[in-house]
Motif scaffolding. Structure first.
Motif, PDB file in Angstrom:
ATOM      1  N   ARG A  64       0.872  -1.183   0.000  1.00 12.47           N
ATOM      2  CA  ARG A  64       0.000   0.000   0.000  1.00 12.47           C
ATOM      3  C   ARG A  64       0.901   1.223   0.000  1.00 12.47           C
ATOM      4  NH1 ARG A  64      -3.763   0.732   5.057  1.00 12.47           N
ATOM      5  NH2 ARG A  64      -1.772   0.044   5.802  1.00 12.47           N
ATOM      6  N   GLU A  65       0.659   2.108  -0.940  1.00 12.57           N
ATOM      7  CA  GLU A  65       1.469   3.319  -1.048  1.00 12.57           C
ATOM      8  C   GLU A  65       1.178   4.271   0.108  1.00 12.57           C
ATOM      9  OE1 GLU A  65       4.023   4.205  -2.867  1.00 12.57           O
ATOM     10  OE2 GLU A  65       3.983   2.305  -3.938  1.00 12.57           O
ATOM     11  N   ILE A  66       2.095   5.179   0.329  1.00 12.24           N
ATOM     12  CA  ILE A  66       1.937   6.144   1.409  1.00 12.24           C
ATOM     13  C   ILE A  66       0.717   7.018   1.144  1.00 12.24           C
ATOM     14  CG2 ILE A  66       3.464   7.895   0.426  1.00 12.24           C
ATOM     15  CD1 ILE A  66       4.555   8.164   3.399  1.00 12.24           C
ATOM     16  N   ALA A  67      -0.066   7.218   2.221  1.00 16.67           N
ATOM     17  CA  ALA A  67      -1.291   8.022   2.099  1.00 16.67           C
ATOM     18  C   ALA A  67      -1.723   8.505   3.470  1.00 16.67           C
ATOM     19  CB  ALA A  67      -2.410   7.189   1.466  1.00 16.67           C
ATOM     20  N   ASP A  68      -2.428   9.619   3.464  1.00 16.95           N
ATOM     21  CA  ASP A  68      -3.032  10.140   4.691  1.00 16.95           C
ATOM     22  C   ASP A  68      -4.350   9.407   4.924  1.00 16.95           C
ATOM     23  OD1 ASP A  68      -1.031  12.080   5.174  1.00 16.95           O
ATOM     24  OD2 ASP A  68      -1.945  13.404   3.694  1.00 16.95           O
ATOM     25  N   GLN A  69      -4.615   9.064   6.179  1.00 20.89           N
ATOM     26  CA  GLN A  69      -5.831   8.356   6.556  1.00 20.89           C
ATOM     27  C   GLN A  69      -6.789   9.313   7.266  1.00 20.89           C
ATOM     28  OE1 GLN A  69      -6.125   5.225   5.426  1.00 20.89           O
ATOM     29  NE2 GLN A  69      -4.062   5.467   4.613  1.00 20.89           N
ATOM     30  N   ASP A  70      -8.074   9.000   7.238  1.00 19.32           N
ATOM     31  CA  ASP A  70      -9.094   9.840   7.865  1.00 19.32           C
ATOM     32  C   ASP A  70      -8.884  10.016   9.366  1.00 19.32           C
ATOM     33  OD1 ASP A  70     -10.316  10.130   5.425  1.00 19.32           O
ATOM     34  OD2 ASP A  70     -11.827   8.588   5.796  1.00 19.32           O
ATOM     35  N   TYR A  71      -8.292   9.027  10.008  1.00 20.38           N
ATOM     36  CA  TYR A  71      -8.127   9.087  11.470  1.00 20.38           C
ATOM     37  C   TYR A  71      -6.819   9.764  11.886  1.00 20.38           C
ATOM     38  CZ  TYR A  71      -5.485   4.812  10.509  1.00 20.38           C
ATOM     39  OH  TYR A  71      -4.596   3.900  10.005  1.00 20.38           O
ATOM     40  N   GLY A  72      -6.146  10.402  10.947  1.00 21.72           N
ATOM     41  CA  GLY A  72      -4.972  11.198  11.283  1.00 21.72           C
ATOM     42  C   GLY A  72      -3.629  10.546  11.034  1.00 21.72           C
ATOM     43  N   ASN A  73      -3.616   9.352  10.519  1.00 21.93           N
ATOM     44  CA  ASN A  73      -2.344   8.688  10.261  1.00 21.93           C
ATOM     45  C   ASN A  73      -1.862   8.976   8.844  1.00 21.93           C
ATOM     46  OD1 ASN A  73      -0.126   7.113  10.855  1.00 21.93           O
ATOM     47  ND2 ASN A  73      -1.141   5.169  10.460  1.00 21.93           N
ATOM     48  N   ARG A  74      -0.570   8.872   8.656  1.00 21.28           N
ATOM     49  CA  ARG A  74       0.061   8.855   7.341  1.00 21.28           C
ATOM     50  C   ARG A  74       0.851   7.570   7.336  1.00 21.28           C
ATOM     51  NH1 ARG A  74       0.919  11.507   2.890  1.00 21.28           N
ATOM     52  NH2 ARG A  74       2.956  11.599   1.886  1.00 21.28           N
ATOM     53  N   GLU A  81       9.678 -12.990   3.376  1.00 17.25           N
ATOM     54  CA  GLU A  81       8.957 -14.181   3.837  1.00 17.25           C
ATOM     55  C   GLU A  81       7.452 -14.067   3.582  1.00 17.25           C
ATOM     56  OE1 GLU A  81       9.988 -17.078   5.628  1.00 17.25           O
ATOM     57  OE2 GLU A  81      12.098 -16.605   5.410  1.00 17.25           O
ATOM     58  N   GLY A  82       6.982 -12.882   3.164  1.00 17.09           N
ATOM     59  CA  GLY A  82       5.568 -12.671   2.904  1.00 17.09           C
ATOM     60  C   GLY A  82       4.818 -11.992   4.032  1.00 17.09           C
ATOM     61  N   ASN A  83       5.509 -11.618   5.097  1.00 19.34           N
ATOM     62  CA  ASN A  83       4.881 -10.917   6.215  1.00 19.34           C
ATOM     63  C   ASN A  83       4.567  -9.482   5.827  1.00 19.34           C
ATOM     64  OD1 ASN A  83       5.214 -13.081   8.261  1.00 19.34           O
ATOM     65  ND2 ASN A  83       7.382 -12.690   7.856  1.00 19.34           N
ATOM     66  N   MET A  84       3.521  -8.931   6.441  1.00 13.68           N
ATOM     67  CA  MET A  84       3.096  -7.570   6.155  1.00 13.68           C
ATOM     68  C   MET A  84       3.559  -6.623   7.257  1.00 13.68           C
ATOM     69  SD  MET A  84       1.454  -8.201   3.406  1.00 13.68           S
ATOM     70  CE  MET A  84       0.101  -7.179   2.964  1.00 13.68           C
ATOM     71  N   TRP A  85       4.096  -5.479   6.851  1.00 15.95           N
ATOM     72  CA  TRP A  85       4.556  -4.446   7.775  1.00 15.95           C
ATOM     73  C   TRP A  85       3.947  -3.125   7.341  1.00 15.95           C
ATOM     74  CZ3 TRP A  85       7.952  -5.767  11.727  1.00 15.95           C
ATOM     75  CH2 TRP A  85       8.524  -7.035  11.625  1.00 15.95           C
ATOM     76  N   SER A  86       3.312  -2.446   8.281  1.00 19.03           N
ATOM     77  CA  SER A  86       2.739  -1.141   8.017  1.00 19.03           C
ATOM     78  C   SER A  86       3.501  -0.132   8.866  1.00 19.03           C
ATOM     79  CB  SER A  86       1.255  -1.158   8.389  1.00 19.03           C
ATOM     80  OG  SER A  86       0.594  -0.079   7.826  1.00 19.03           O
ATOM     81  N   PHE A  87       3.833   1.008   8.292  1.00 16.07           N
ATOM     82  CA  PHE A  87       4.596   2.048   8.986  1.00 16.07           C
ATOM     83  C   PHE A  87       3.814   3.342   8.929  1.00 16.07           C
ATOM     84  CE2 PHE A  87       7.529  -1.048   7.342  1.00 16.07           C
ATOM     85  CZ  PHE A  87       8.398  -1.262   8.398  1.00 16.07           C
ATOM     86  N   GLY A  88       3.716   4.035  10.065  1.00 15.95           N
ATOM     87  CA  GLY A  88       2.981   5.283  10.087  1.00 15.95           C
ATOM     88  C   GLY A  88       3.329   6.137  11.287  1.00 15.95           C
ATOM     89  N   VAL A  89       2.769   7.333  11.312  1.00 18.31           N
ATOM     90  CA  VAL A  89       3.048   8.284  12.389  1.00 18.31           C
ATOM     91  C   VAL A  89       2.080   8.149  13.565  1.00 18.31           C
ATOM     92  CG1 VAL A  89       4.133   9.955  10.841  1.00 18.31           C
ATOM     93  CG2 VAL A  89       1.679  10.107  11.295  1.00 18.31           C
ATOM     94  N   TYR A  90       0.973   7.440  13.379  1.00 13.70           N
ATOM     95  CA  TYR A  90      -0.055   7.308  14.415  1.00 13.70           C
ATOM     96  C   TYR A  90       0.444   6.414  15.547  1.00 13.70           C
ATOM     97  CZ  TYR A  90      -4.573   6.031  16.509  1.00 13.70           C
ATOM     98  OH  TYR A  90      -5.616   5.805  17.371  1.00 13.70           O
ATOM     99  N   ALA A  91       0.571   6.995  16.740  1.00 11.74           N
ATOM    100  CA  ALA A  91       1.093   6.252  17.896  1.00 11.74           C
ATOM    101  C   ALA A  91      -0.010   5.695  18.786  1.00 11.74           C
ATOM    102  CB  ALA A  91       2.017   7.148  18.715  1.00 11.74           C
ATOM    103  N   GLY A  92      -1.243   5.722  18.330  1.00  6.30           N
ATOM    104  CA  GLY A  92      -2.352   5.189  19.114  1.00  6.30           C
ATOM    105  C   GLY A  92      -2.989   6.258  19.981  1.00  6.30           C
TER     106      GLY A  92
END
Length: 128
Positions: free
Chosen positions: A92-102, A110-121
């Motif tokens: 998934r390309e970099i994008a801003d999300q409605d809940y405030g994350n980028r 190995e096929g594992n998925m990793w998501s990276f963003g600024v949203y710290a919860g």
């Protein structure tokens, strides 16, 4: 503190990818012959993962490629640019999300998925 754990068919290669390409720190790697019995990789901004070589007969055994994690980073754009330049598979390309994350997502070798963003919860609720 939570330590997500995963297993890999080629744990040494996955460690090299996560440290050399993504940016995790190689904190501990314990080998058992040609297998990785245990590895701890720390994220420079906090937290980390533990991983080892896949053993189908182990009591706690998860098939490689079934893991997913979200990693908080302050400079998601720079990380995205660096991983894209390294030829990492983007899910998934970099994008801003409605809940405030980028954020953006990749797939490791190995096929594992990793998501990276600024949203710290969200902040923890106060205990009364």
């Amino acid at each position: 503190m939570v330590w997500p754990c995963l297993q890999a068919h080629d744990a040494s290669a996955l460690i090299d990818f996560l440290t050399g390409t993504v940016g995790f720190l190689r904190t501990a790697v314990h080998a058992d012959g040609d297998r990785v019995a245990h590895a701890q990789l720390d994220w420079p901004e906090g937290g980390g993962v533990m991983l080892g070589s896949y053993r189908k007969d182990a009591a706690w055994s998860q098939p490689p490629g079934t893991f997913g994690a979200y990693v908080v980073t302050a400079d998601v754009d720079a990380l995205h640019a660096r991983l894209r330049a390294a030829g990492v598979e983007m899910v998934r390309e970099i994008a801003d999300q409605d809940y405030g994350n980028r954020e953006f997502s990749i797939k490791d070798p190995e096929g594992n998925m990793w998501s990276f963003g600024v949203y710290a919860g969200e902040p923890q609720p106060s205990i009364r």
